[in-house]
Design a protein around this motif. Structure first.
Motif, PDB file in Angstrom:
ATOM      1  N   ASP A 121       0.871  -1.173   0.000  1.00 50.43           N
ATOM      2  CA  ASP A 121       0.000   0.000   0.000  1.00 50.43           C
ATOM      3  C   ASP A 121       0.907   1.222   0.000  1.00 50.43           C
ATOM      4  OD1 ASP A 121      -1.759   2.053   0.440  1.00 50.43           O
ATOM      5  OD2 ASP A 121      -2.613   1.248   2.293  1.00 50.43           O
ATOM      6  N   ASN A 122       1.125   1.794  -1.174  1.00 52.39           N
ATOM      7  CA  ASN A 122       2.091   2.890  -1.315  1.00 52.39           C
ATOM      8  C   ASN A 122       1.433   4.256  -1.446  1.00 52.39           C
ATOM      9  OD1 ASN A 122       1.014   2.653  -3.859  1.00 52.39           O
ATOM     10  ND2 ASN A 122       2.980   2.745  -4.943  1.00 52.39           N
ATOM     11  N   ARG A 123       0.185   4.373  -1.001  1.00 54.74           N
ATOM     12  CA  ARG A 123      -0.531   5.628  -1.222  1.00 54.74           C
ATOM     13  C   ARG A 123       0.127   6.822  -0.532  1.00 54.74           C
ATOM     14  NH1 ARG A 123      -6.451   3.070  -0.259  1.00 54.74           N
ATOM     15  NH2 ARG A 123      -5.149   1.711   1.038  1.00 54.74           N
ATOM     16  N   VAL A 124       0.772   6.593   0.605  1.00 59.86           N
ATOM     17  CA  VAL A 124       1.450   7.725   1.257  1.00 59.86           C
ATOM     18  C   VAL A 124       2.592   8.238   0.392  1.00 59.86           C
ATOM     19  CG1 VAL A 124       3.111   6.361   2.602  1.00 59.86           C
ATOM     20  CG2 VAL A 124       2.307   8.575   3.480  1.00 59.86           C
ATOM     21  N   ASP A 125       3.204   7.362  -0.396  1.00 55.03           N
ATOM     22  CA  ASP A 125       4.303   7.783  -1.267  1.00 55.03           C
ATOM     23  C   ASP A 125       3.813   8.567  -2.474  1.00 55.03           C
ATOM     24  OD1 ASP A 125       6.218   6.489   0.328  1.00 55.03           O
ATOM     25  OD2 ASP A 125       5.858   4.581  -0.690  1.00 55.03           O
ATOM     26  N   LEU A 126       2.524   8.514  -2.751  1.00 50.45           N
ATOM     27  CA  LEU A 126       1.964   9.201  -3.909  1.00 50.45           C
ATOM     28  C   LEU A 126       1.442  10.591  -3.570  1.00 50.45           C
ATOM     29  CD1 LEU A 126       0.009   6.211  -5.511  1.00 50.45           C
ATOM     30  CD2 LEU A 126       2.334   6.985  -6.002  1.00 50.45           C
ATOM     31  N   LEU A 127       1.567  11.005  -2.314  1.00 53.17           N
ATOM     32  CA  LEU A 127       1.129  12.343  -1.949  1.00 53.17           C
ATOM     33  C   LEU A 127       1.958  13.377  -2.709  1.00 53.17           C
ATOM     34  CD1 LEU A 127       0.709  12.030   1.934  1.00 53.17           C
ATOM     35  CD2 LEU A 127      -1.045  11.798   0.162  1.00 53.17           C
ATOM     36  N   PRO A 128       1.339  14.453  -3.173  1.00 52.77           N
ATOM     37  CA  PRO A 128       2.076  15.459  -3.942  1.00 52.77           C
ATOM     38  C   PRO A 128       3.162  16.152  -3.133  1.00 52.77           C
ATOM     39  CG  PRO A 128      -0.157  16.209  -3.452  1.00 52.77           C
ATOM     40  CD  PRO A 128      -0.097  14.769  -3.090  1.00 52.77           C
ATOM     41  N   GLU A 129       2.993  16.193  -1.829  1.00 56.33           N
ATOM     42  CA  GLU A 129       4.033  16.729  -0.951  1.00 56.33           C
ATOM     43  C   GLU A 129       3.993  15.964   0.362  1.00 56.33           C
ATOM     44  OE1 GLU A 129       3.334  20.749   0.365  1.00 56.33           O
ATOM     45  OE2 GLU A 129       1.229  20.655  -0.232  1.00 56.33           O
ATOM     46  N   TYR A 130       5.096  16.016   1.089  1.00 61.16           N
ATOM     47  CA  TYR A 130       5.233  15.193   2.297  1.00 61.16           C
ATOM     48  C   TYR A 130       5.455  16.074   3.526  1.00 61.16           C
ATOM     49  CZ  TYR A 130       6.219  10.813   4.733  1.00 61.16           C
ATOM     50  OH  TYR A 130       6.167   9.732   5.570  1.00 61.16           O
ATOM     51  N   THR A 131       4.890  17.271   3.499  1.00 61.53           N
ATOM     52  CA  THR A 131       4.995  18.143   4.664  1.00 61.53           C
ATOM     53  C   THR A 131       4.053  17.651   5.750  1.00 61.53           C
ATOM     54  OG1 THR A 131       3.236  19.603   3.899  1.00 61.53           O
ATOM     55  CG2 THR A 131       5.495  20.107   3.165  1.00 61.53           C
ATOM     56  N   PHE A 132       4.293  18.116   6.966  1.00 63.60           N
ATOM     57  CA  PHE A 132       3.445  17.724   8.085  1.00 63.60           C
ATOM     58  C   PHE A 132       1.989  18.083   7.804  1.00 63.60           C
ATOM     59  CE2 PHE A 132       1.321  18.665  12.088  1.00 63.60           C
ATOM     60  CZ  PHE A 132       1.528  17.489  12.786  1.00 63.60           C
ATOM     61  N   GLU A 133       1.747  19.266   7.288  1.00 67.97           N
ATOM     62  CA  GLU A 133       0.389  19.707   7.030  1.00 67.97           C
ATOM     63  C   GLU A 133      -0.272  18.880   5.927  1.00 67.97           C
ATOM     64  OE1 GLU A 133      -1.564  21.665   8.632  1.00 67.97           O
ATOM     65  OE2 GLU A 133      -0.026  22.134  10.123  1.00 67.97           O
ATOM     66  N   ALA A 134       0.492  18.539   4.892  1.00 66.82           N
ATOM     67  CA  ALA A 134      -0.072  17.751   3.802  1.00 66.82           C
ATOM     68  C   ALA A 134      -0.452  16.351   4.276  1.00 66.82           C
ATOM     69  CB  ALA A 134       0.927  17.665   2.654  1.00 66.82           C
ATOM     70  N   VAL A 135       0.416  15.753   5.069  1.00 66.98           N
ATOM     71  CA  VAL A 135       0.128  14.415   5.596  1.00 66.98           C
ATOM     72  C   VAL A 135      -1.099  14.456   6.489  1.00 66.98           C
ATOM     73  CG1 VAL A 135       1.005  12.578   7.074  1.00 66.98           C
ATOM     74  CG2 VAL A 135       2.514  13.622   5.379  1.00 66.98           C
ATOM     75  N   ARG A 136      -1.187  15.455   7.337  1.00 68.13           N
ATOM     76  CA  ARG A 136      -2.353  15.589   8.219  1.00 68.13           C
ATOM     77  C   ARG A 136      -3.636  15.734   7.395  1.00 68.13           C
ATOM     78  NH1 ARG A 136      -2.274  20.740  11.876  1.00 68.13           N
ATOM     79  NH2 ARG A 136      -1.585  19.402  13.590  1.00 68.13           N
ATOM     80  N   ARG A 137      -3.580  16.554   6.353  1.00 66.47           N
ATOM     81  CA  ARG A 137      -4.764  16.842   5.550  1.00 66.47           C
ATOM     82  C   ARG A 137      -5.247  15.616   4.776  1.00 66.47           C
ATOM     83  NH1 ARG A 137      -2.568  20.493   2.981  1.00 66.47           N
ATOM     84  NH2 ARG A 137      -2.188  19.495   0.966  1.00 66.47           N
ATOM     85  N   MET A 138      -4.343  14.750   4.370  1.00 65.43           N
ATOM     86  CA  MET A 138      -4.683  13.622   3.505  1.00 65.43           C
ATOM     87  C   MET A 138      -4.826  12.303   4.256  1.00 65.43           C
ATOM     88  SD  MET A 138      -5.066  15.222   0.764  1.00 65.43           S
ATOM     89  CE  MET A 138      -5.374  13.859  -0.344  1.00 65.43           C
ATOM     90  N   ARG A 139      -4.570  12.299   5.557  1.00 67.15           N
ATOM     91  CA  ARG A 139      -4.681  11.060   6.334  1.00 67.15           C
ATOM     92  C   ARG A 139      -6.145  10.650   6.470  1.00 67.15           C
ATOM     93  NH1 ARG A 139      -2.483  12.772  10.701  1.00 67.15           N
ATOM     94  NH2 ARG A 139      -0.362  12.035  10.325  1.00 67.15           N
ATOM     95  N   ASN A 140      -6.426   9.411   6.098  1.00 68.23           N
ATOM     96  CA  ASN A 140      -7.778   8.852   6.179  1.00 68.23           C
ATOM     97  C   ASN A 140      -8.803   9.710   5.429  1.00 68.23           C
ATOM     98  OD1 ASN A 140      -6.865   6.662   7.554  1.00 68.23           O
ATOM     99  ND2 ASN A 140      -7.742   7.210   9.536  1.00 68.23           N
TER     100      ASN A 140
END
Length: 236
Positions: A121-140
């Motif tokens: 499951d590589n969906r986290v690697d496909l995020l357009p950016e890996y900043t703290f805010e981006a990860v928070r916004r796209m989690r679940n």
């Protein structure tokens, strides 16, 4: 502290990898990631030991809901930074091998003729950016990535399926701290399974640790060092 957890029984393996949170993070939860990993693992293992025939996704959804009920009165379960973990599950039946992978803890299956199937499951690697805010916004969130935290519906976003039992000879269940042998350091999955078969999980992790030590700054995404867990199963 190691925030990985392995639980195994006669016909199953469960591996969890808790997401390490920055010390200054306000998760809205009085509990740490290790607590979540322990409680969720405990909820998962009970029906598996009881030989439940429910789909793995149902077992995971029920487990997430049960853990939520344990601390709903004391913690803010609406906080997007609530503790979270990956979940990988393998269950072996008489005719089929079931798998479930939620977030970046892959499962590798090898057939008697050495054909590999990598369930990742590589969906986290496909995020357009890996900043703290981006990860928070796209989690679940749809279009983002999914982890086990406070949303039972995440279980149904996992990568799940079955494989004929006759075509699975060995299986490996890995957290990303171990799977980086292939995913970060470029070895084939065949090589990774061969190392597990000849040197065991400790041999694989020793090799990963050496690569981690030598990796140059800027050559990798994420943490230099991470908890690493590998389970190697020979099904016959």
């Amino acid at each position: 502290m190691n925030e990985d957890l392995v639980l195994a029984g006669p016909d199953f393996v469960v591996v969890l990898d808790g997401a390490t949170a920055p010390p200054e993070l306000d998760s809205g939860c009085r509990h740490d990631v290790a607590w979540l990993v322990e409680r969720l693992g405990g909820q998962l293992v009970l029906p598996l030991l009881a030989r439940s025939t429910a789909p793995l996704a149902d077992l995971l959804a029920d487990a997430i809901a049960a853990v939520c009920a344990e601390h709903a009165d004391t913690c803010d379960l609406t906080n997007p930074d609530s503790p979270s973990t990956t979940v990988s599950m393998l269950r072996v039946g008489a005719d089929q091998v079931e798998h479930l992978v939620l977030a970046d803890s892959p499962i590798v299956l090898r057939s008697p003729d050495r054909q590999l199937t990598v369930v990742a499951d590589n969906r986290v690697d496909l995020l357009p950016e890996y900043t703290f805010e981006a990860v928070r916004r796209m989690r679940n969130q749809p279009g983002g990535f999914w982890v086990a935290s406070t949303a039972p519906k995440a279980a149904y976003e996992a990568i799940a399926g079955t494989t004929d039992r006759a075509v699975v000879e060995v299986a490996a269940v890995l957290t990303d701290g171990a799977s980086r042998y292939s995913e970060r350091y470029g070895h084939s999955w065949d090589e990774l399974v061969d190392v597990l078969e000849t040197s065991g999980p400790s041999g694989l992790i020793e090799r990963v640790r050496e690569y981690d030590r030598l990796a140059s700054v800027g050559s990798f995404r994420g943490k230099r060092h991470d908890d690493a867990t590998a389970v190697f199963c020979r099904l016959g």
